[in-house]
Write a protein that holds these residues in place. Structure first.
Motif, PDB file in Angstrom:
ATOM      1  N   ILE A  68      -0.738  10.851   8.282  1.00  0.00           N
ATOM      2  CA  ILE A  68      -1.768  10.550   8.236  1.00  0.00           C
ATOM      3  C   ILE A  68      -2.240   9.655   9.278  1.00  0.00           C
ATOM      4  CG2 ILE A  68      -3.319   8.903   6.985  1.00  0.00           C
ATOM      5  CD1 ILE A  68      -1.843   9.542   4.448  1.00  0.00           C
ATOM      6  N   ALA A  69      -1.045   8.853   9.729  1.00  0.00           N
ATOM      7  CA  ALA A  69      -1.340   8.051  10.795  1.00  0.00           C
ATOM      8  C   ALA A  69      -1.447   8.884  12.179  1.00  0.00           C
ATOM      9  CB  ALA A  69      -0.127   7.004  11.072  1.00  0.00           C
ATOM     10  N   LYS A  70      -0.668   9.514  12.307  1.00  0.00           N
ATOM     11  CA  LYS A  70      -0.784  10.506  13.559  1.00  0.00           C
ATOM     12  C   LYS A  70      -2.081  11.195  13.517  1.00  0.00           C
ATOM     13  CE  LYS A  70       1.862  13.888  16.163  1.00  0.00           C
ATOM     14  NZ  LYS A  70       2.646  14.982  16.081  1.00  0.00           N
ATOM     15  N   TYR A 102      -4.997  10.595  12.103  1.00  0.00           N
ATOM     16  CA  TYR A 102      -6.073   9.919  12.136  1.00  0.00           C
ATOM     17  C   TYR A 102      -5.866   8.747  13.549  1.00  0.00           C
ATOM     18  CZ  TYR A 102      -8.261  11.193   7.867  1.00  0.00           C
ATOM     19  OH  TYR A 102      -8.902  12.010   7.289  1.00  0.00           O
ATOM     20  N   GLY A 103      -4.954   9.369  14.606  1.00  0.00           N
ATOM     21  CA  GLY A 103      -5.032   8.753  15.843  1.00  0.00           C
ATOM     22  C   GLY A 103      -4.251   7.334  15.925  1.00  0.00           C
ATOM     23  N   ALA A 104      -3.363   7.121  15.078  1.00  0.00           N
ATOM     24  CA  ALA A 104      -2.743   5.692  15.202  1.00  0.00           C
ATOM     25  C   ALA A 104      -2.015   5.666  16.693  1.00  0.00           C
ATOM     26  CB  ALA A 104      -1.833   5.471  14.111  1.00  0.00           C
ATOM     27  N   ASP A 141      -0.098   0.535  16.135  1.00  0.00           N
ATOM     28  CA  ASP A 141      -0.627   0.642  14.832  1.00  0.00           C
ATOM     29  C   ASP A 141       0.701   1.073  13.886  1.00  0.00           C
ATOM     30  OD1 ASP A 141      -3.159   0.021  15.551  1.00  0.00           O
ATOM     31  OD2 ASP A 141      -3.368   1.923  16.251  1.00  0.00           O
ATOM     32  N   LYS A 157       1.036  -1.100  10.986  1.00  0.00           N
ATOM     33  CA  LYS A 157       0.266  -0.610   9.707  1.00  0.00           C
ATOM     34  C   LYS A 157       1.107   0.305   8.842  1.00  0.00           C
ATOM     35  CE  LYS A 157      -3.795  -2.608  10.733  1.00  0.00           C
ATOM     36  NZ  LYS A 157      -3.994  -2.875  12.252  1.00  0.00           N
ATOM     37  N   ILE A 158       2.114   0.917   9.427  1.00  0.00           N
ATOM     38  CA  ILE A 158       2.912   1.620   8.690  1.00  0.00           C
ATOM     39  C   ILE A 158       4.218   1.300   8.512  1.00  0.00           C
ATOM     40  CG2 ILE A 158       3.685   4.130   8.438  1.00  0.00           C
ATOM     41  CD1 ILE A 158       0.520   4.103   8.169  1.00  0.00           C
TER      42      ILE A 158
END
Lengths: 276, 258
Positions: free
Chosen positions: A178-180, A182-184, A188, A192-193
């Motif tokens: 998800i992070a990848k 959505y461009g983290a 981040d 965030k993760i």
């Protein structure tokens, strides 16, 4: 639909359920009472056995005398001195161990090169009891508060580190996806993760570290110190003032309990998404 | 509306291990037009998720290539709606929805506006401060949908988003998805193994066969929009389409068994 029962005449099935509900409330109350009663009961038995000399009161003085002694020591002020100095060392050593453990643990969890480089060192160093290194620590840092803090930090470091690494590596892959997707950026990922994802296991490690810190301070103060709760316990034992020794032991027990509650509270604050 | 938005050109993905290699998808070519809702339909293990993960930038193809036409503005190319566990447990509903916008540092007022708009669209405004563990499975998927739409990507990728839901919830969410989609008409690639779902949602359905995953047939679904589940169920032509697709998939599944 939920209805309020106060304004409502209950049906028969509802009153049956109400009886069952009342029963379960009573049961829960009984369990709470047991939790409170069991330590009190133990103290009463101890008191009786000691007073009637069924156990040797020289080694096991009655709890009432220990409590009296506690106030006596408290009144002279020397107790606060020892407690204060021990708390200072515990808190200092605790943070000295926990903060690097979290940072290195997150890095090891997130970056494979870091993990593969540090893993063998961690595995080799972890089994060495920090207390066994105390002579070296004292040679390096001297007989002072710093050497106690370093000793505590060394003991606290590993359980927190191991749990932090495991916390990061156990984060479900889908959250990384998800992070990848959505461009983290890597910052981040970290904040965030990895950090929040590892937090539950990290807190368990910190909880463990807290218990180890208390074990370590007592032992460390027995070896090379002239103050602190451990020193108090040791000198009172050597001079055979066992009442005072017990005061020291009870204090350690109290602080262990107190810190556990404190950390549980912190855990609920820091991890609000976890169902308790 | 007729220019092509996604071009997939002879895409192949092989998973290589020490003693074996498996071709997950083989030689897949697609041309999906701007604003089209496309379903990839096939049995489990046919490589449809692999294809979607490649489009999502989560996997690299072994050979072949694909392009997603960029838009005029500074928008992200694609956003994915994941399967059931796709909401981040340590973020509130609201922070999950705004996740993409926050990651790409969208301006504050845009972030607030889009987050609130889609929270409202999926009916989660009053649950915005709850954590995923406190809401139902259907609500979690609504969060996923809202997050993808709020991010405002060029295309949307959906990986069986409703597979884990119960039948009633599934129907409701499918229609909600359609009504949100009607507003923007973004290009969608949707993966499913449910024929009903594909018939309800798609403009075009690509049927896939398994191992290696290839596209065996293409079907145009020209049921007028807006659609709902009753329309699909009561339309005799859709009934025929269902049987036709079923027979085709059945062959594919049985073939694999022999």
């Amino acid at each position: 639909m939920e209805k309020s029962i106060s304004t409502y005449k209950m049906t028969q099935s509802e009153s049956v359920e109400q009886q069952l509900w009342k029963k379960s409330v009573r049961r829960n109350r009984a369990f709470k009472a047991l939790t409170i009663a069991s330590p009190i009961l133990l103290l009463i038995i101890w008191e009786i056995l000691s007073r009637t000399a069924m156990i040797d009161p020289r080694f096991f003085p009655p709890p009432s005398l220990i409590i009296l002694e506690f106030f006596h020591l408290g009144a002279t002020g020397q107790l606060f001195h020892h407690v204060g100095i021990s708390l200072y060392r515990i808190v200092g050593g605790f943070f000295l161990g926990v903060i690097p453990a979290i940072i290195i643990g997150l890095l090891m969890g997130m970056y494979l090169p870091v993990r593969y480089t540090l893993q063998p060192l961690v595995m080799a160093l972890m089994p060495i009891p920090t207390l066994a290194l105390m002579p070296i620590i004292i040679i390096v840092f001297g007989i002072n508060d710093i050497s106690k803090m370093v000793t505590i930090a060394g003991s606290v470091f590993f359980p927190v580190l191991i749990n932090t690494v495991a916390g990061v590596t156990n984060i479900d892959r889908i959250y990384l996806d998800i992070a990848k997707n959505y461009g983290a950026k890597s910052k981040d990922y970290f904040f965030k993760i990895a950090l929040p994802g590892a937090l539950p296991m990290m807190m368990e490690g910190i909880q463990m570290g807290q218990a180890i810190a208390l074990l370590t301070i007592v032992a460390a103060e027995m070896i090379g110190a002239n103050s602190g709760i451990g020193y108090l316990i040791w000198t009172k034992y050597k001079t055979f003032v066992l009442k005072d020794m017990y005061v020291g032991l009870v204090l350690i027990s109290f602080f262990g309990y107190f810190f556990s509650l404190l950390l549980r509270g912190l855990q609920r604050k820091l991890i609000p998404w976890q169902k308790s | 509306m007729t220019e092509s938005k996604i071009k997939v050109d002879h895409l192949t993905k092989v998973f290589f291990k020490k003693h074996s290699s498996v071709a997950a998808i083989k030689d897949i070519s697609l041309d999906i037009k701007e604003g089209e809702f496309v379903c990839l339909l096939g049995p489990s293990g046919c490589g449809k998720t692999t294809l979607l993960r490649i489009l999502a930038g989560l996997e690299k193809p072994s050979t072949g290539e694909y392009t997603i036409a960029p838009g005029k503005e500074n928008k992200p190319l694609q956003s994915m709606i994941f399967q059931e566990q796709g909401v981040i447990p340590w973020m509130t509903v609201e922070n999950n929805v705004s996740f993409g916008l926050r990651m790409r540092h969208a301006p504050k007022d845009e972030l607030k506006e889009r987050t609130e708009y889609y929270l409202d669209k999926v009916g989660l405004t009053e649950f915005r401060h709850l954590y995923p563990s406190e809401i139902s499975g259907g609500m979690k998927q609504r969060v996923s949908i809202a997050r993808a739409f709020a991010n405002d990507p060029e295309i949307l990728l959906m990986d069986e988003p409703f597979a884990a839901l119960d039948e009633q919830n599934k129907f409701i969410l499918q229609e909600e998805l359609l009504s949100i989609w009607e507003e923007t008409h973004k290009t969608v690639v949707f993966i499913t193994h449910s024929i009903d779902e594909a018939l309800l949602l798609s403009d075009r359905i690509f049927l896939m066969s398994a191992q290696p995953g290839t596209i065996t047939r293409e079907k145009k679904i020209d049921l007028p929009r807006p659609r709902n589940i009753e329309m699909v169920r009561s339309n005799p032509k859709m009934g025929e389409e269902f049987v036709d697709i079923w027979q085709h998939l059945q062959e594919a599944v049985l073939e694999k068994r022999h």
